[in-house]
Motif scaffolding. Structure first.
Motif, PDB file in Angstrom:
ATOM      1  N   ASP A  90      32.506   5.531 -34.628  1.00 12.25           N
ATOM      2  CA  ASP A  90      33.634   5.268 -35.533  1.00 12.25           C
ATOM      3  C   ASP A  90      34.814   6.182 -35.212  1.00 12.25           C
ATOM      4  O   ASP A  90      35.976   5.764 -35.239  1.00 12.25           O
ATOM      5  CB  ASP A  90      33.211   5.494 -36.990  1.00 12.25           C
ATOM      6  N   ALA A  91      34.482   7.461 -34.898  1.00 13.13           N
ATOM      7  CA  ALA A  91      35.556   8.418 -34.617  1.00 13.13           C
ATOM      8  C   ALA A  91      36.294   8.024 -33.344  1.00 13.13           C
ATOM      9  O   ALA A  91      37.523   8.120 -33.266  1.00 13.13           O
ATOM     10  CB  ALA A  91      34.984   9.823 -34.495  1.00 13.13           C
ATOM     11  N   ALA A  92      35.555   7.561 -32.344  1.00 15.71           N
ATOM     12  CA  ALA A  92      36.197   7.140 -31.098  1.00 15.71           C
ATOM     13  C   ALA A  92      37.041   5.897 -31.344  1.00 15.71           C
ATOM     14  O   ALA A  92      38.163   5.763 -30.863  1.00 15.71           O
ATOM     15  CB  ALA A  92      35.154   6.884 -30.015  1.00 15.71           C
ATOM     16  N   LYS A  93      36.448   4.995 -32.133  1.00 14.43           N
ATOM     17  CA  LYS A  93      37.162   3.751 -32.421  1.00 14.43           C
ATOM     18  C   LYS A  93      38.453   4.042 -33.189  1.00 14.43           C
ATOM     19  O   LYS A  93      39.481   3.390 -32.964  1.00 14.43           O
ATOM     20  CB  LYS A  93      36.237   2.840 -33.273  1.00 14.43           C
ATOM     21  N   ALA A  94      38.407   5.044 -34.065  1.00 12.58           N
ATOM     22  CA  ALA A  94      39.603   5.389 -34.841  1.00 12.58           C
ATOM     23  C   ALA A  94      40.734   5.807 -33.911  1.00 12.58           C
ATOM     24  O   ALA A  94      41.905   5.524 -34.167  1.00 12.58           O
ATOM     25  CB  ALA A  94      39.273   6.520 -35.824  1.00 12.58           C
ATOM     26  N   VAL A  95      40.390   6.492 -32.831  1.00 15.67           N
ATOM     27  CA  VAL A  95      41.421   6.874 -31.869  1.00 15.67           C
ATOM     28  C   VAL A  95      41.962   5.624 -31.180  1.00 15.67           C
ATOM     29  O   VAL A  95      43.177   5.443 -31.030  1.00 15.67           O
ATOM     30  CB  VAL A  95      40.875   7.862 -30.817  1.00 15.67           C
ATOM     31  N   MET A  96      41.028   4.730 -30.773  1.00 15.58           N
ATOM     32  CA  MET A  96      41.446   3.519 -30.073  1.00 15.58           C
ATOM     33  C   MET A  96      42.343   2.650 -30.962  1.00 15.58           C
ATOM     34  O   MET A  96      43.268   1.993 -30.478  1.00 15.58           O
ATOM     35  CB  MET A  96      40.205   2.722 -29.631  1.00 15.58           C
ATOM     36  N   ASP A  97      42.029   2.679 -32.266  1.00 14.19           N
ATOM     37  CA  ASP A  97      42.758   1.800 -33.186  1.00 14.19           C
ATOM     38  C   ASP A  97      43.996   2.456 -33.792  1.00 14.19           C
ATOM     39  O   ASP A  97      44.701   1.827 -34.569  1.00 14.19           O
ATOM     40  CB  ASP A  97      41.829   1.372 -34.330  1.00 14.19           C
ATOM     41  N   LEU A  98      44.214   3.733 -33.476  1.00 11.74           N
ATOM     42  CA  LEU A  98      45.336   4.433 -34.098  1.00 11.74           C
ATOM     43  C   LEU A  98      46.652   3.822 -33.632  1.00 11.74           C
ATOM     44  O   LEU A  98      46.943   3.819 -32.444  1.00 11.74           O
ATOM     45  CB  LEU A  98      45.266   5.916 -33.714  1.00 11.74           C
ATOM     46  N   PRO A  99      47.424   3.265 -34.563  1.00 12.76           N
ATOM     47  CA  PRO A  99      48.645   2.602 -34.120  1.00 12.76           C
ATOM     48  C   PRO A  99      49.740   3.602 -33.754  1.00 12.76           C
ATOM     49  O   PRO A  99      49.775   4.708 -34.273  1.00 12.76           O
ATOM     50  CB  PRO A  99      49.062   1.782 -35.353  1.00 12.76           C
ATOM     51  N   GLY A 100      50.568   3.189 -32.837  1.00 16.66           N
ATOM     52  CA  GLY A 100      51.765   3.970 -32.533  1.00 16.66           C
ATOM     53  C   GLY A 100      51.582   5.059 -31.506  1.00 16.66           C
ATOM     54  O   GLY A 100      52.519   5.783 -31.204  1.00 16.66           O
ATOM     55  N   THR A 101      50.372   5.167 -30.952  1.00 12.93           N
ATOM     56  CA  THR A 101      50.158   6.243 -29.987  1.00 12.93           C
ATOM     57  C   THR A 101      50.557   5.832 -28.580  1.00 12.93           C
ATOM     58  O   THR A 101      50.955   6.668 -27.775  1.00 12.93           O
ATOM     59  CB  THR A 101      48.677   6.640 -29.924  1.00 12.93           C
ATOM     60  N   GLY A 102      50.391   4.543 -28.295  1.00 13.82           N
ATOM     61  CA  GLY A 102      50.652   4.084 -26.934  1.00 13.82           C
ATOM     62  C   GLY A 102      49.566   4.465 -25.948  1.00 13.82           C
ATOM     63  O   GLY A 102      49.751   4.342 -24.736  1.00 13.82           O
ATOM     64  N   TYR A 103      48.432   4.941 -26.436  1.00 14.64           N
ATOM     65  CA  TYR A 103      47.362   5.348 -25.523  1.00 14.64           C
ATOM     66  C   TYR A 103      46.877   4.173 -24.700  1.00 14.64           C
ATOM     67  O   TYR A 103      46.760   3.046 -25.180  1.00 14.64           O
ATOM     68  CB  TYR A 103      46.158   5.913 -26.279  1.00 14.64           C
ATOM     69  N   GLY A 104      46.540   4.418 -23.478  1.00 15.93           N
ATOM     70  CA  GLY A 104      45.980   3.394 -22.617  1.00 15.93           C
ATOM     71  C   GLY A 104      45.549   4.018 -21.321  1.00 15.93           C
ATOM     72  O   GLY A 104      45.757   5.215 -21.096  1.00 15.93           O
ATOM     73  N   LEU A 105      44.929   3.204 -20.470  1.00 14.91           N
ATOM     74  CA  LEU A 105      44.509   3.717 -19.175  1.00 14.91           C
ATOM     75  C   LEU A 105      45.700   3.730 -18.225  1.00 14.91           C
ATOM     76  O   LEU A 105      46.445   2.755 -18.141  1.00 14.91           O
ATOM     77  CB  LEU A 105      43.378   2.867 -18.601  1.00 14.91           C
ATOM     78  N   TYR A 106      45.824   4.808 -17.513  1.00 14.62           N
ATOM     79  CA  TYR A 106      46.903   4.920 -16.527  1.00 14.62           C
ATOM     80  C   TYR A 106      46.457   4.155 -15.281  1.00 14.62           C
ATOM     81  O   TYR A 106      45.324   4.305 -14.821  1.00 14.62           O
ATOM     82  CB  TYR A 106      47.130   6.391 -16.199  1.00 14.62           C
ATOM     83  N   ASN A 107      47.326   3.345 -14.742  1.00 12.85           N
ATOM     84  CA  ASN A 107      46.899   2.452 -13.664  1.00 12.85           C
ATOM     85  C   ASN A 107      46.341   3.180 -12.447  1.00 12.85           C
ATOM     86  O   ASN A 107      45.343   2.769 -11.871  1.00 12.85           O
ATOM     87  CB  ASN A 107      48.080   1.581 -13.216  1.00 12.85           C
ATOM     88  N   ASP A 108      47.006   4.263 -12.078  1.00 13.02           N
ATOM     89  CA  ASP A 108      46.662   4.928 -10.817  1.00 13.02           C
ATOM     90  C   ASP A 108      45.685   6.067 -11.073  1.00 13.02           C
ATOM     91  O   ASP A 108      46.063   7.133 -11.554  1.00 13.02           O
ATOM     92  CB  ASP A 108      47.962   5.440 -10.185  1.00 13.02           C
ATOM     93  N   TYR A 109      44.396   5.843 -10.732  1.00 11.88           N
ATOM     94  CA  TYR A 109      43.365   6.849 -11.029  1.00 11.88           C
ATOM     95  C   TYR A 109      43.677   8.171 -10.364  1.00 11.88           C
ATOM     96  O   TYR A 109      43.573   9.238 -10.962  1.00 11.88           O
ATOM     97  CB  TYR A 109      41.999   6.340 -10.552  1.00 11.88           C
ATOM     98  N   ARG A 110      44.083   8.138  -9.100  1.00 10.60           N
ATOM     99  CA  ARG A 110      44.409   9.377  -8.391  1.00 10.60           C
ATOM    100  C   ARG A 110      45.655  10.039  -9.005  1.00 10.60           C
ATOM    101  O   ARG A 110      45.700  11.249  -9.235  1.00 10.60           O
ATOM    102  CB  ARG A 110      44.623   9.073  -6.900  1.00 10.60           C
ATOM    103  N   GLY A 111      46.653   9.199  -9.289  1.00 11.62           N
ATOM    104  CA  GLY A 111      47.930   9.716  -9.788  1.00 11.62           C
ATOM    105  C   GLY A 111      47.844  10.302 -11.181  1.00 11.62           C
ATOM    106  O   GLY A 111      48.685  11.114 -11.585  1.00 11.62           O
ATOM    107  N   LEU A 112      46.791   9.923 -11.898  1.00  9.73           N
ATOM    108  CA  LEU A 112      46.581  10.443 -13.248  1.00  9.73           C
ATOM    109  C   LEU A 112      46.575  11.976 -13.270  1.00  9.73           C
ATOM    110  O   LEU A 112      46.949  12.604 -14.252  1.00  9.73           O
ATOM    111  CB  LEU A 112      45.241   9.880 -13.748  1.00  9.73           C
ATOM    112  N   PHE A 113      46.160  12.585 -12.135  1.00  9.46           N
ATOM    113  CA  PHE A 113      45.984  14.037 -12.096  1.00  9.46           C
ATOM    114  C   PHE A 113      47.075  14.749 -11.294  1.00  9.46           C
ATOM    115  O   PHE A 113      46.882  15.868 -10.855  1.00  9.46           O
ATOM    116  CB  PHE A 113      44.606  14.367 -11.510  1.00  9.46           C
ATOM    117  N   LEU A 114      48.171  14.064 -11.084  1.00 10.51           N
ATOM    118  CA  LEU A 114      49.255  14.691 -10.331  1.00 10.51           C
ATOM    119  C   LEU A 114      50.356  15.175 -11.276  1.00 10.51           C
ATOM    120  O   LEU A 114      50.644  14.518 -12.289  1.00 10.51           O
ATOM    121  CB  LEU A 114      49.835  13.714  -9.306  1.00 10.51           C
ATOM    122  N   PRO A 115      50.958  16.278 -10.947  1.00 10.82           N
ATOM    123  CA  PRO A 115      51.942  16.867 -11.869  1.00 10.82           C
ATOM    124  C   PRO A 115      53.114  15.939 -12.193  1.00 10.82           C
ATOM    125  O   PRO A 115      53.642  15.984 -13.306  1.00 10.82           O
ATOM    126  CB  PRO A 115      52.416  18.134 -11.150  1.00 10.82           C
TER     127      PRO A 115
END
Lengths: 1021, 527
Positions: free
Chosen positions: B244-269
């Motif tokens: 439920d706690a994880a789902k609450a984060v997923m369902d939290l409106p207005g955050t814009g959270y999502g997966l970043y397309n580029d897995y490698r680029g996710l960790f670049l400054p």
């Protein structure tokens, strides 16, 4: 032809004889007799030297004091003997009858510098060691602190001999506190530093060891060192001295410089803990083959040879001095030039000194004076101040330079060695330079008031300006095989430059009223009262930049960008206000009494905790002056002394009574640095003085015409309210613990000094020796236990044991078989045969931290210190040897080269020849393993504890004073030449490094002790 | 008479030298504040708040040279040649209470953070400033305190729970508080934080704790609480709460959270603070840097081992052990899960346009690519050779992929396989730059246990090199298996055999200095 030569030779010889015997050949000769007696009791004096003035003709008196000597008409005779004043008599008849020699009471009446005044040595009631610097003449003393080696009751330890920072640690009568144990140093009455004084300008040093220091109150607990500078004395003269010397380390570790031996042993070490080899068989074979043809790619680098060289030292001293009724002056100039043992331009020191001491009697009542002690000095060191770490971490497989001179690297990939520190590169590139100018100027006035009262006022200003500049170049090493470059440091932040300026001004003022009065002839009274004000202001700022075009310009403004991490500044102030006084009373010089007090206020403590009183009282009894004492003919002096005093120590960090909030606890938001602040230390507003109660009982005796002098002192120093940074559990905000007045520590000890001097005719000899025993015990720590306090070792400071005792496992031997491992208490999962075996103290059948034991030896203070000197003199020749040492001290060398393959470093040869293998079951060392990844053998245990005792021939000097008749033509009053060897012989069980220099460091990676061979001259015009 | 007057006068002067200037002894430094004059301005409060964040960057937590990267070396994924921060001792099961390194350091640095948070809470109301700002700041501090306590209870178990400003007399002898009580307080802090924290920040404040961060940390803690290590009775309600706690984060409106397309680029400054990042530790150079690049590219003290390289599936989704996978031992790194290429350097790979030889990474043959800026192409200008303290890549503590995997795991444990579980899992596997085949229950209907294995494996791969696997194998209680095994270099030579004592090693010892200083602190089992 042959007979002609012979005749010539005969002529020359005759001329020489005539020259030497001129006095005799030109005048009539006659024989003169006489008898020498002691003036005091008219007893005959045997062994008196009778010398015909201006000649080398001498005889010695017989057992009944008689002598016979041949002289010319009108000659004079000089009578001399140790313990008596010399006497000259003109020969007026053939029998001179009885000649009485006065006892030399100079040694008795000589004056010793004490706090805010002087005292006759015979009247001293405290324990004061004195060093006469004329005895150190010609010794290559580069820092005045090094003149104190071997003084009775002092532990003087020179951690390293690096040019510019070769300051010895001085401990007087052990360690009385867990804080700063450095004694207070005053130069001509004003607090100053031994670092900033030309040793050639020092006349004498007094070390106040007991309650005699109490007059300095809150700064006296560690003892007080009073330095007196030279003044003009007698007819005007010019003195010049020069010496030149060569220096090298006293000891260096016996590192393996054979690359094949190194690689095989490293592989073996890894194998012993079940890891893969660093070097493959193919690589080793290739190396062995390559060494024959290509020493650049396949070097066998002996880095101690490559990166170290002989050091050089030279010094000039010139002074002009003189005195007359109304004035005295002395002006001196000194220049020391030293280059250390590291190759390259970065191990140098130069010191220029200027000294002036002058005073003038303006009127019958008023005398004024001025002193100046100026020092301008600078020293260089490699910017990467871990040079010694790198040097002891380097490997024989590292290429020094490529054929074209570029700094080498290694083509072999050695795990853990990712970026090779080429010691030559570290030594030669960049720099760190410290420039210090420091001036101590004092003016004083003495005004004679009525009723025999003297007013004395002295003002001193001590200006210190220290500029630290360093430049970090961008440097690379090159793979000797491929030529590939490896950046040693990052091109994004190098080159960079930094400047730090320390700007201190210390102001000192004190004045006293001194009243002398003798009542009814026998009662002598002296009262002194005074007050003082001391203000220590220190400022510093630091700046730096990067973005340099190349390495040619290094100034901060030659860089394009500021370097933020280098920018800072601070200012601090520390004030001490004091009132003090002293009363001396003696009855007929027989019963001596002294009392002092000091009332000190310090800004280091919170309001309400600032003021403290420090009293002392001492007494002396001249037994030899008592009528019932019947051995007056044997004893020239017999004095019993006792003293008690309270001394303070205020050595806590400034402002430590208030919780400070530190900046620099930053964090970054939105891509910008956001300034953060937090308290990092817990403070206690109730901290106040530490108090040391000091007790001293002493006996001085001079015997047999002052030929023998003997002193014994027994003391106890009991320090209470020791200010100590209490370790507090991390759960209290992870804060550093506060300083609290919680500890009690005791030092007890005995000091013995013995002197003997005599002559056999013109042959003078003397012996001076001292030994001191100190026992340190922590009495109470409020139930707390300090681990690893003030040291990086496994130590414990606990009530009942010496401060910083070792707290380590008890190694009982080396496991010889897997079976023995299995049948012994469990140590670790990887313990195998060849590993050290530890004792299971608590019997739980496993070795855990609960099995550590306390070894009752302080890691920092020896039980015994000793020094002895032997001086021999014959006519113009003198030979002085001085030995010094410590005993009752354990050292624990760690890390590079002390342990094998520490963090990718090399190992010493003993691991090749004397480490455990199944074939060498009786080896001294356990099996070889890489020390920082092996958990079995390098936990702190007594196996690695070594005896740090040593005896050192600190200095030996042979000098020759040229006969005055050789010099008179050149208007030279006095000239001597000498050769000197310093630190040339050291006797110690510890061989890897110098036992003295390891004491403060516990590692082998710092500047070693040096031995110096030097020669010089002293001339007086 | 005149003389007596002079002497009396001089005596008076002697006394007057200090007497009438007692305030001379009142000195103050001009470069640092003290507690008395600090809490007076909004700027000071801001600085104190930054001071609460600062311990995140310490050696014991997520900073130092590369502490969070070395944490991976305590797992079967990587090897720490030099035993940096003592992590290799932990990997070998040889840690002792007397060790230096991470064990005492993490304890210390967590309490530093806690002490600062407590000081902040006790003093902030002394300052007059906007109540809104103050409320938000308190929320941030609650979040941080929760995070610091999590870093304690998770590794050491019971720890003293202290909520007041540092006070020697009342706190030095406090015993350990039962872990459950600490967790209750953490959840309380995180709930308070979530209540007041904003969803997002404007530019200058990016990096501060958000509502999502507080909720995501809560989700992680509840997931850990539900896991076998802490949930010995396997109470399904705990798994449900975690889901439920994880789902609450997923369902939290207005955050814009999502997966970043580029897995490698996710960790670049250059891609920092992207939509996948929920909370990270912010680094900046100069001023506040790490040595991530030096450690990864040069020192190789977080060297991946063969076991990790072999754990990556083929890009067809099949493990390399599957004969149908197409794995070619002669070209072991061809056609693998693209995340392999985004995470490690391997022999035959390219680094800054140079082929990676077998010995380029001397320790194992592999180098950790994730959290370095280096890759196949040339390095960014002026950054070819970053040294100690010069790296500024933020370290991500919580990211959205982790939330999805938390949700999948917790839901699978709470109520077995379901479409929601598969959806969350597949979302991670099908990130555009990863694009692994979908795990489709219609093709293979997995049991709960099978799906658990898949999720565990997915976490190991997706989160490799991020230090999370150590806590995963602890909480799953699989460390007793996977850490009692050899580790190998790229060519299969054995580096060492690790040991793990399940009766002892799931928790770290209380540092010896702490039990020495506070006799009320008991020691963990087995130390």
């Amino acid at each position: 032809m042959r007979s002609h030569t012979l005749r010539r030779l005969l002529q020359i010889t005759t001329c020489l004889i005539i020259l030497i015997c001129a006095d005799y050949s030109l005048y009539a000769q006659k024989s003169v007799t006489g008898k020498v007696l002691s003036a005091k009791d008219q007893v005959p004096l045997p062994g008196v030297t009778v010398n015909v003035a201006g000649t080398s003709s001498s005889v010695t008196t017989t057992i009944d004091g008689a002598f016979t000597i041949t002289v010319k008409d009108g000659a004079s005779l000089n009578f001399s003997m140790v313990g008596y004043l010399p006497k000259q008599i003109k020969v007026t008849s053939r029998n001179l009858g009885n000649i009485a020699l006065e006892e030399d009471v100079k040694s008795l009446s000589s004056v010793v510098v004490v706090g805010y005044g002087t005292q006759k040595k015979v009247n001293l009631t405290g324990s004061i060691a004195t060093i006469d610097m004329s005895e150190k003449e010609g010794q290559p003393i580069t820092n005045a602190s090094n003149a104190l080696h071997g003084a009775p009751g002092l532990f003087v330890n020179l951690g390293n001999s690096q040019p510019g920072v070769d300051r010895a640690t001085i401990r007087i009568r052990g360690m009385g506190t867990l804080n700063n144990n450095d004694p207070l140093v005053l130069v001509d009455g004003i607090e100053y530093s031994l670092d900033e004084l030309n040793p050639a300008d020092i006349e004498s040093i007094s070390v106040l060891k007991d309650a005699s220091a109490a007059i300095y109150g809150s700064r006296a607990a560690n003892g007080v060192i009073l330095v007196t500078t030279k003044k003009g004395r007698g007819a005007s003269k010019v003195d010049y001295g020069y010496y030149y010397g060569s220096q090298k380390p006293t000891a260096m570790p016996d590192a393996i410089w054979d690359p094949i031996v190194y690689m095989n042993l490293k592989n073996q070490a890894l194998e012993n803990i079940g890891k893969v080899h660093d070097y493959s068989d193919e690589e080793i074979a290739e190396y062995e083959q390559g060494m024959k043809t290509d020493p650049f790619t396949y070097p066998s680098s002996n880095w101690f040879d490559i990166a170290l060289d002989n050091g050089q030292i030279q010094k000039h001293d010139l002074s002009f001095s003189g005195s007359a009724d109304k004035y005295q002056y002395r002006l001196s100039l000194g220049f020391l030039d030293r280059s250390g043992i590291i190759i390259g331009p970065n191990d140098k020191e130069k010191k220029y000194s200027l000294g002036f001491n002058g005073s003038m009697n303006i009127s019958k009542r008023l005398k004024v004076g001025l002193t100046l002690d100026g020092y301008y000095r600078f020293y260089n060191e490699p910017y990467y101040n871990s040079f010694w770490n790198y040097l002891t971490r380097t490997l024989p497989i590292l290429t020094d330079t490529l054929p074209d001179g570029r700094y080498g690297n290694s083509w072999l990939r050695t795990p853990g060695r990712n970026n090779w520190e080429n010691p030559r590169m570290i030594a030669e590139t960049g720099f760190a330079k410290k420039v210090v100018s420091r001036f101590l100027g004092t003016v004083f006035a003495d005004y004679q008031l009525p009723f025999n009262i003297t007013y004395h006022a002295k003002f001193g200003a001590d200006k210190y300006d220290g500029l630290l500049e360093n430049f970090t170049p961008q440097v690379k090493t090159f793979n000797p095989k491929t030529g590939a470059a490896i950046n040693w440091n990052s091109p994004s932040t190098a080159p960079r430059s930094r400047g730090i300026d320390y700007n201190d001004l210390n102001i000192h003022f004190y004045h006293t009223l001194d009243w002398n009065k003798t009542f009814a002839e026998d009662h002598n009274l002296n009262i002194m009262v005074g007050s003082s004000y001391d203000d220590f202001d220190s400022r510093s700022f630091s700046s730096g930049s990067m973005g340099y075009l190349d390495g040619t310009l290094t100034a901060i403004s030659a860089g394009a960008l500021p370097y933020e991490g280098y920018i800072s500044g601070s200012s601090e102030q520390d004030v001490l206000i004091s009132y003090f006084g002293r009363l001396n009373y003696d009855y007929k010089g027989k019963y001596l009494l002294e009392g002092t007090f000091r009332y000190d206020g310090s800004s280091r403590f919170a309001n309400g905790k600032r003021w403290g009183v420090f009293p002392s009282v001492s007494a002396g009894w001249r037994i030899d002056k008592e009528s019932f004492f019947h051995m007056a003919n044997v004893f020239n002096l017999l004095k019993l002394r006792a003293s008690y005093g309270q001394l303070g120590n205020q050595a806590v960090a400034l402002y430590s009574y208030q919780n400070s909030i530190n900046l620099g606890q930053d964090y970054s938001f939105g891509g910008g640095l956001s300034s953060g602040a937090a308290a990092t230390a817990y403070s206690d507003p109730n901290t106040s003085w530490e108090t040391t109660n000091t007790y001293n009982l002493g006996l001085d005796a001079n015997l047999l015409g002052n030929r023998i002098s003997f002193s014994i002192d027994a003391y106890k120093k009991y320090t209470i309210d020791i200010l100590r940074a209490v370790n507090i559990p991390d759960q209290v905000g992870g804060l550093t613990g506060p300083s609290k007045n919680v500890g009690t520590m005791q030092n007890t000890g005995i000091e013995l000094t013995l002197g003997y001097r005599n002559n056999i005719g013109s042959f003078n000899y003397s012996f001076n020796g001292n030994v001191a025993y100190n026992k340190n015990k922590v009495v109470d720590l409020n139930g707390e236990i300090l681990y690893g306090f003030d040291t990086n070792l496994s130590t414990i400071t606990e009530a009942g044991y010496p401060v910083n005792s070792y707290f380590i496992y008890d190694a009982t031997g080396i496991f010889q078989s897997a079976e023995e491992v299995a049948n012994s208490p469990f140590q670790s999962a990887t313990t195998t045969a060849g590993d050290l075996k530890y004792r299971d103290i608590n019997g739980d059948n496993k070795i855990t931290s609960d099995d550590r034991v306390i070894i009752s030896t302080s890691t920092q203070i020896p039980k015994y210190t000793f020094g002895f000197g032997l001086d021999l003199g014959y006519k113009g020749f003198s030979l002085n040897a001085f030995f010094q040492g410590v005993a009752g001290l354990k050292i624990y060398p760690t890390a590079n080269l002390a342990f094998p393959f520490n963090n990718g470093a090399d190992a010493t040869w003993e691991w090749v020849t004397d480490s455990w293998t199944p074939d060498r079951p009786n080896a001294r060392l356990p099996q070889v393993t890489p020390s920082n990844v092996d958990n079995d053998n390098y936990v702190a245990s007594d196996f690695w504890l070594q005896d740090g005792s040593y005896l050192r021939l600190k200095n030996i000097q042979l000098s020759y004073a040229l006969p005055s008749k050789w010099l008179s033509g050149a208007k030279i009053k006095r000239a001597s030449v000498y050769v000197n060897a310093e630190n040339y012989l050291t006797f110690s069980k510890y061989k890897d490094f110098d036992p003295e220099s390891i004491l403060n460091a516990n590692s082998l990676y710092h500047y070693p002790m040096l031995k110096t061979i030097s020669a010089g001259i002293n001339v007086t015009f | 008479m005149k003389n007596i007057a002079i002497i009396t006068g001089l005596l008076f002067v002697l006394i007057a030298t200090g007497g009438c200037k007692k305030d001379l002894l009142e000195t103050k430094p001009d470069y640092k504040y003290n507690e008395g004059n600090f809490w007076e301005s909004e700027a000071a409060v801001g600085a104190a708040l930054s001071g609460c964040y600062n311990p995140l960057t310490s050696d014991g937590l997520f900073g130092g040279d590369a502490t969070p990267l070395w944490e991976e070396t305590a797992t079967p994924n990587a090897y720490n040649y030099s035993n940096a921060m003592g992590f290799n001792l932990i990997a070998e099961g040889r840690q002792q209470s007397s060790d230096g390194g991470i064990i005492p350091q993490r304890w210390h640095d967590s309490y530093v953070g806690i002490g600062r948070c407590n000081t902040f809470m006790a003093n902030v109301d002394k300052v007059e400033m906007s109540e809104d700002t103050k409320t938000r700041m308190k929320g941030e501090v609650h979040f941080l305190r929760g995070l610091y306590y999590f870093m304690l209870e998770n590794y050491y178990g019971d720890v003293p729970l202290i909520l007041d400003p540092p006070n020697l007399s009342t706190q030095a002898a406090l015993p350990r508080t039962p872990r459950e009580e600490v967790v209750t307080q953490i959840i309380k802090d995180l709930d308070s934080a979530a209540l007041v924290l904003p969803l997002k920040y404007s530019k200058g404040d990016i990096g501060r704790a958000t509502k999502g961060a507080a909720m995501a940390l809560k989700a992680r803690i509840l997931l850990y609480e539900a896991s076998p290590l802490f949930n010995s009775s396997n109470d399904a309600a705990k798994w449900k709460a975690a889901a439920d706690a994880a789902k609450a984060v997923m369902d939290l409106p207005g955050t814009g959270y999502g997966l970043y397309n580029d897995y490698r680029g996710l960790f670049l400054p250059q891609n920092e603070n992207n939509k996948e990042v929920i909370f990270d530790v912010q680094y900046i150079f100069p001023g506040l840097g790490t040595s991530f690049d030096l450690i990864g590219k040069q020192y190789n003290t977080n060297a991946p081992v063969l076991g990790l390289a072999e754990a990556y599936d083929m890009n067809n989704g099949l493990p390399i052990t599957d004969p149908a996978s197409g794995y070619d031992p002669a070209k072991p790194y061809a056609n693998r899960d693209p995340r392999l290429y985004g995470t490690i350097f391997f022999p035959g790979d390219t680094l800054m346009e140079v082929k990676v030889t077998n010995s380029r990474f001397a320790v194992t043959g592999f180098g950790m690519k994730k959290y370095t800026i280096y890759d196949k192409g040339p390095a960014p200008a002026g950054q070819t050779d970053l040294k100690s303290g010069q790296s500024e890549t933020n370290f991500i503590i919580l990211r959205y992929a982790d939330i999805l995997l938390m949700y999948a795991e917790a839901l699978n444990e709470a109520s077995g396989p379901s479409q929601e579980v598969y959806d969350a899992l597949n979302a991670v596997r099908q990130r555009p730059s990863v694009n692994l085949p979908e795990i489709d229950p219609a093709v293979t209907p997995y049991t709960q246990a099978e799906l658990r294995e898949i999720i565990h494996h997915e976490r190991r791969i997706e989160l490799a090199g991020e230090g999370l696997y150590y806590n995963d194998i602890r909480r799953w209680k699989t460390a007793g298996t996977v850490l009692n095994a050899p580790i190998n270099t790229y060519d299969g030579s054995q580096i060492e055999v690790r040991t793990f004592n399940p009766a002892r090693d799931y928790f770290w010892p209380i540092p010896l200095t702490e039990t020495d200083l506070n006799a009320a602190l008991t020691q963990n089992e087995g130390y």
